[in-house]
Design an enzyme around this catalytic site. Structure first.
Site, PDB file in Angstrom:
ATOM      1  N   GLY A  12       0.824  -1.204   0.000  1.00 62.48           N
ATOM      2  CA  GLY A  12       0.000   0.000   0.000  1.00 62.48           C
ATOM      3  C   GLY A  12       0.858   1.254   0.000  1.00 62.48           C
ATOM      4  O   GLY A  12       2.096   1.186   0.064  1.00 62.48           O
ATOM      5  N   ASP A  13       0.204   2.401  -0.150  1.00 59.97           N
ATOM      6  CA  ASP A  13       0.870   3.706  -0.115  1.00 59.97           C
ATOM      7  C   ASP A  13       1.901   3.864  -1.228  1.00 59.97           C
ATOM      8  O   ASP A  13       2.890   4.578  -1.070  1.00 59.97           O
ATOM      9  CB  ASP A  13       1.560   3.953   1.240  1.00 59.97           C
ATOM     10  CG  ASP A  13       0.625   3.693   2.400  1.00 59.97           C
ATOM     11  OD1 ASP A  13      -0.510   4.188   2.336  1.00 59.97           O
ATOM     12  OD2 ASP A  13       1.011   2.987   3.338  1.00 59.97           O
ATOM     13  N   GLU A  14       1.686   3.212  -2.354  1.00 65.26           N
ATOM     14  CA  GLU A  14       2.661   3.282  -3.445  1.00 65.26           C
ATOM     15  C   GLU A  14       2.550   4.578  -4.238  1.00 65.26           C
ATOM     16  O   GLU A  14       3.464   4.920  -4.999  1.00 65.26           O
ATOM     17  CB  GLU A  14       2.478   2.101  -4.422  1.00 65.26           C
ATOM     18  CG  GLU A  14       2.730   0.732  -3.835  1.00 65.26           C
ATOM     19  CD  GLU A  14       1.464   0.099  -3.293  1.00 65.26           C
ATOM     20  OE1 GLU A  14       0.447   0.819  -3.183  1.00 65.26           O
ATOM     21  OE2 GLU A  14       1.481  -1.087  -2.960  1.00 65.26           O
ATOM     22  N   GLY A  15       1.416   5.264  -4.115  1.00 72.54           N
ATOM     23  CA  GLY A  15       1.217   6.493  -4.896  1.00 72.54           C
ATOM     24  C   GLY A  15       0.203   6.277  -6.012  1.00 72.54           C
ATOM     25  O   GLY A  15       0.250   6.942  -7.044  1.00 72.54           O
ATOM     26  N   LYS A  16      -0.744   5.352  -5.761  1.00 73.78           N
ATOM     27  CA  LYS A  16      -1.750   5.039  -6.781  1.00 73.78           C
ATOM     28  C   LYS A  16      -2.603   6.250  -7.132  1.00 73.78           C
ATOM     29  O   LYS A  16      -2.923   6.474  -8.291  1.00 73.78           O
ATOM     30  CB  LYS A  16      -2.670   3.907  -6.294  1.00 73.78           C
ATOM     31  CG  LYS A  16      -1.959   2.596  -6.085  1.00 73.78           C
ATOM     32  CD  LYS A  16      -2.869   1.558  -5.479  1.00 73.78           C
ATOM     33  CE  LYS A  16      -3.220   1.765  -4.032  1.00 73.78           C
ATOM     34  NZ  LYS A  16      -2.116   1.672  -3.065  1.00 73.78           N
ATOM     35  N   GLY A  40      -5.907   5.800   1.861  1.00 75.46           N
ATOM     36  CA  GLY A  40      -5.716   7.253   1.872  1.00 75.46           C
ATOM     37  C   GLY A  40      -4.925   7.612   0.632  1.00 75.46           C
ATOM     38  O   GLY A  40      -3.714   7.530   0.633  1.00 75.46           O
ATOM     39  N   HIS A  41      -5.627   7.897  -0.457  1.00 73.63           N
ATOM     40  CA  HIS A  41      -4.942   8.178  -1.721  1.00 73.63           C
ATOM     41  C   HIS A  41      -4.647   9.678  -1.809  1.00 73.63           C
ATOM     42  O   HIS A  41      -5.559  10.491  -1.892  1.00 73.63           O
ATOM     43  CB  HIS A  41      -5.801   7.707  -2.900  1.00 73.63           C
ATOM     44  CG  HIS A  41      -5.922   6.207  -2.945  1.00 73.63           C
ATOM     45  ND1 HIS A  41      -6.733   5.528  -3.795  1.00 73.63           N
ATOM     46  CD2 HIS A  41      -5.276   5.249  -2.213  1.00 73.63           C
ATOM     47  CE1 HIS A  41      -6.597   4.220  -3.600  1.00 73.63           C
ATOM     48  NE2 HIS A  41      -5.727   4.038  -2.631  1.00 73.63           N
ATOM     49  N   ARG A 143     -22.579 -13.458   5.482  1.00 70.85           N
ATOM     50  CA  ARG A 143     -23.949 -13.239   4.983  1.00 70.85           C
ATOM     51  C   ARG A 143     -24.871 -12.561   5.998  1.00 70.85           C
ATOM     52  O   ARG A 143     -26.048 -12.853   6.112  1.00 70.85           O
ATOM     53  CB  ARG A 143     -24.541 -14.563   4.467  1.00 70.85           C
ATOM     54  CG  ARG A 143     -23.789 -15.013   3.230  1.00 70.85           C
ATOM     55  CD  ARG A 143     -23.820 -16.468   3.021  1.00 70.85           C
ATOM     56  NE  ARG A 143     -23.162 -17.200   4.095  1.00 70.85           N
ATOM     57  CZ  ARG A 143     -23.156 -18.518   4.183  1.00 70.85           C
ATOM     58  NH1 ARG A 143     -23.786 -19.238   3.295  1.00 70.85           N
ATOM     59  NH2 ARG A 143     -22.521 -19.116   5.166  1.00 70.85           N
ATOM     60  N   GLN A 222      -4.856  -0.250  -1.109  1.00 69.93           N
ATOM     61  CA  GLN A 222      -3.817  -1.059  -0.436  1.00 69.93           C
ATOM     62  C   GLN A 222      -2.851  -1.612  -1.495  1.00 69.93           C
ATOM     63  O   GLN A 222      -2.626  -0.942  -2.480  1.00 69.93           O
ATOM     64  CB  GLN A 222      -4.443  -2.175   0.404  1.00 69.93           C
ATOM     65  CG  GLN A 222      -5.171  -1.689   1.649  1.00 69.93           C
ATOM     66  CD  GLN A 222      -6.580  -1.208   1.382  1.00 69.93           C
ATOM     67  OE1 GLN A 222      -7.353  -1.896   0.751  1.00 69.93           O
ATOM     68  NE2 GLN A 222      -6.939  -0.042   1.869  1.00 69.93           N
ATOM     69  N   THR A 237      -4.934  -7.014   4.758  1.00 70.43           N
ATOM     70  CA  THR A 237      -6.265  -6.446   4.888  1.00 70.43           C
ATOM     71  C   THR A 237      -7.270  -7.552   4.538  1.00 70.43           C
ATOM     72  O   THR A 237      -6.882  -8.705   4.330  1.00 70.43           O
ATOM     73  CB  THR A 237      -6.419  -5.171   4.032  1.00 70.43           C
ATOM     74  OG1 THR A 237      -7.660  -4.546   4.373  1.00 70.43           O
ATOM     75  CG2 THR A 237      -6.373  -5.460   2.526  1.00 70.43           C
ATOM     76  N   VAL A 298      -3.791   8.113   6.578  1.00 68.60           N
ATOM     77  CA  VAL A 298      -5.011   7.960   7.372  1.00 68.60           C
ATOM     78  C   VAL A 298      -4.698   8.000   8.859  1.00 68.60           C
ATOM     79  O   VAL A 298      -5.295   8.749   9.618  1.00 68.60           O
ATOM     80  CB  VAL A 298      -5.704   6.612   7.014  1.00 68.60           C
ATOM     81  CG1 VAL A 298      -6.899   6.370   7.915  1.00 68.60           C
ATOM     82  CG2 VAL A 298      -6.128   6.614   5.559  1.00 68.60           C
ATOM     83  N   ARG A 303       5.689   5.203   8.814  1.00 66.97           N
ATOM     84  CA  ARG A 303       5.773   3.971   8.020  1.00 66.97           C
ATOM     85  C   ARG A 303       7.142   3.342   8.202  1.00 66.97           C
ATOM     86  O   ARG A 303       8.133   4.057   8.341  1.00 66.97           O
ATOM     87  CB  ARG A 303       5.552   4.279   6.542  1.00 66.97           C
ATOM     88  CG  ARG A 303       4.150   4.751   6.249  1.00 66.97           C
ATOM     89  CD  ARG A 303       3.950   5.042   4.763  1.00 66.97           C
ATOM     90  NE  ARG A 303       2.630   5.618   4.535  1.00 66.97           N
ATOM     91  CZ  ARG A 303       2.360   6.594   3.683  1.00 66.97           C
ATOM     92  NH1 ARG A 303       3.312   7.120   2.950  1.00 66.97           N
ATOM     93  NH2 ARG A 303       1.142   7.051   3.552  1.00 66.97           N
TER      94      ARG A 303
END
Ligand code: IMP
Length: 419
Positions: A12-16, A40-41, A143, A222, A237, A298, A303
């Protein structure tokens, strides 16, 4: 027209967010397919910074339709505050967002369950963002969940109460203090706010758009190493963050998948607990954190940082069927004398080039070293980049067998080289 997918290849947090925002102009429809407000993008442009949690990163583009897909778990409270912040900036959110009726709702009691479960795990806690993600997905697969479309049902309040009662009975197993009314009124008010948006059967919507020839970009959250099946389980996750997650999270067939853009940082980071073979505990790791401003978007947690892990990256490229790579935050590595990349793992004296089943194994990374490079932030073409940097990029391409088509050299939209 095929649906293209953009997803993270690390933890995650790669910069998507930046890449989606960049590509969004070519895609009239941008659709989130999994995760929730644990994401958190971050997007930076025109001197301003924005962090998107559940809303797709195409929200800033005129005319773009942003779909929150069935694979997402949506917290109406976070959704509301995110929308209100955007509205205050003049973004017409109601025109640009469509929500799948099949997306599951996160209740305040899901958040409480998340906190109680983490507290009970003690030292072996996952390091969850505590946004209720795991418990909401558990209700989905168990369900029991409530979905966005249910808010239009006459007996919604009864169904809500039934689920809350179930949560209270589970909470009795924990030694955990909480107020059962926490956020209930605000959550119900946020449900009313959410009703002002268009709810759709997003699988029909997306397939129809593809049939008409509209470009659809599927946005993951993520990263592959946090996937519930293929990540470093149990430190993951609760959703499918891999390419196949776009099919189940939006209702498109694998035949409809076109390009798969895999996003990775030029180094590695991870928040929360779990294995991280190339983690640095020294001054270099501290410098990466400082220069890369590596604090959770977030949770604000620092990190963990380390060198690029090619063993994990190649694994992610394989699982996701990546067709194009985007390397982010290359500028953060500027100024280091030497830059390292893990090309294998040494476990029990033997070298391996695959990710082991036993994520707890004592892994010693086997590194290849590269000469460092200077400032990249003003570079505007691949040709103008330092040769040592290009050697780094071309080594990654040769190892993964996938071209690095996008290189980010700074946080701003403009600091991006597209090859
Ligand atoms: P959860 O999804 O909030 O339960 O968190 C499970 C694990 O995934 C924890 O280690 C989190 O730190 C991590 N995680 C969840 N969402 C993100 C994200 O968007 N970026 C990075 N790590 C995440």
């Amino acid at each position: 027209m095929k649906a293209d997918i953009i997803l993270g290849l690390q933890w995650g947090d790669e910069g998507k967010g930046k890449v989606v925002d960049l590509l969004a102009s070519s895609y009239p429809v941008i659709a989130r397919f999994q995760g929730g407000p644990n994401a958190g993008h971050s997007i930076h442009f025109e001197g301003k910074s924005y962090v998107l949690r559940s809303i797709p990163s195409g929200i800033f583009r005129d005319g773009a339709i942003n779909v929150i897909g069935n694979g997402v778990v949506l917290d109406p409270m976070t959704f509301r505050s995110e929308c209100e912040a955007l509205e205050a900036q003049g973004v017409p959110v109601r025109e640009r967002i469509l929500i799948s009726r099949k997306a599951h709702l996160i209740l305040p009691t899901h958040r409480i369950l998340d906190a109680a479960s983490e507290a009970a795990k003690g030292k072996s806690k996952i390091g969850s963002t505590l946004k209720g993600i795991g418990p909401a997905y558990m209700d989905k697969t168990g369900r029991n969940g409530l979905r966005v479309g249910d808010v239009e049902a006459e007996d919604f309040m009864t169904r809500l109460e039934t689920l809350r009662k179930k949560h209270f009975s589970v909470l009795r197993q924990y030694d955990y203090q909480y107020d059962p009314q926490t956020d209930l009124a605000a959550w119900l008010s946020a449900i009313d706010y959410m009703k002002g948006f268009r709810f759709i059967d997003s699988e029909y919507f997306i397939n129809e758009e593809l049939r008409k020839g509209t470009g659809v970009l599927c946005e993951g959250a993520q990263g592959t190493m946090l996937d519930v099946d293929f990540g470093s389980y149990p430190f993951v996750t609760s959703s499918s963050t891999v390419c196949a997650g776009a099919c189940t999270g939006l209702g498109i067939s694998p035949h409809e998948v076109g390009e798969v853009y895999g996003i990775f940082k030029a180094y590695c980071t991870r928040v929360g607990s779990g294995p991280f073979p190339t983690e640095l505990f020294d001054e270099t790791g501290e410098e990466l954190r400082r220069k890369g401003f590596e604090f959770g978007a977030v949770t604000k947690r620092p990190r963990r940082t380390g060198w690029l892990d090619l063993v994990a990256l190649k694994y992610a490229v394989m699982v996701d069927g990546v067709t194009a790579l985007s390397m982010m935050k290359s500028d953060v590595l500027s100024g280091f004398d030497k830059v390292k990349v893990a090309v294998a793992y040494r476990i029990g004296g033997k070298e391996y080039r695959h990710v082991p089943y036993d994520t707890y194994a004592e892994i010693e990374p086997v590194y290849r070293e590269f000469d460092g490079w200077g400032d990249l932030t003003c570079a505007s073409s691949y040709e103008s980049l330092p040769s040592s940097f290009k050697e780094y990029v071309e080594f990654i391409e040769a190892e993964t067998g996938v071209p690095v088509k996008i290189i980010s050299v700074g946080p701003d939209r403009s600091q991006t080289i597209v090859r």
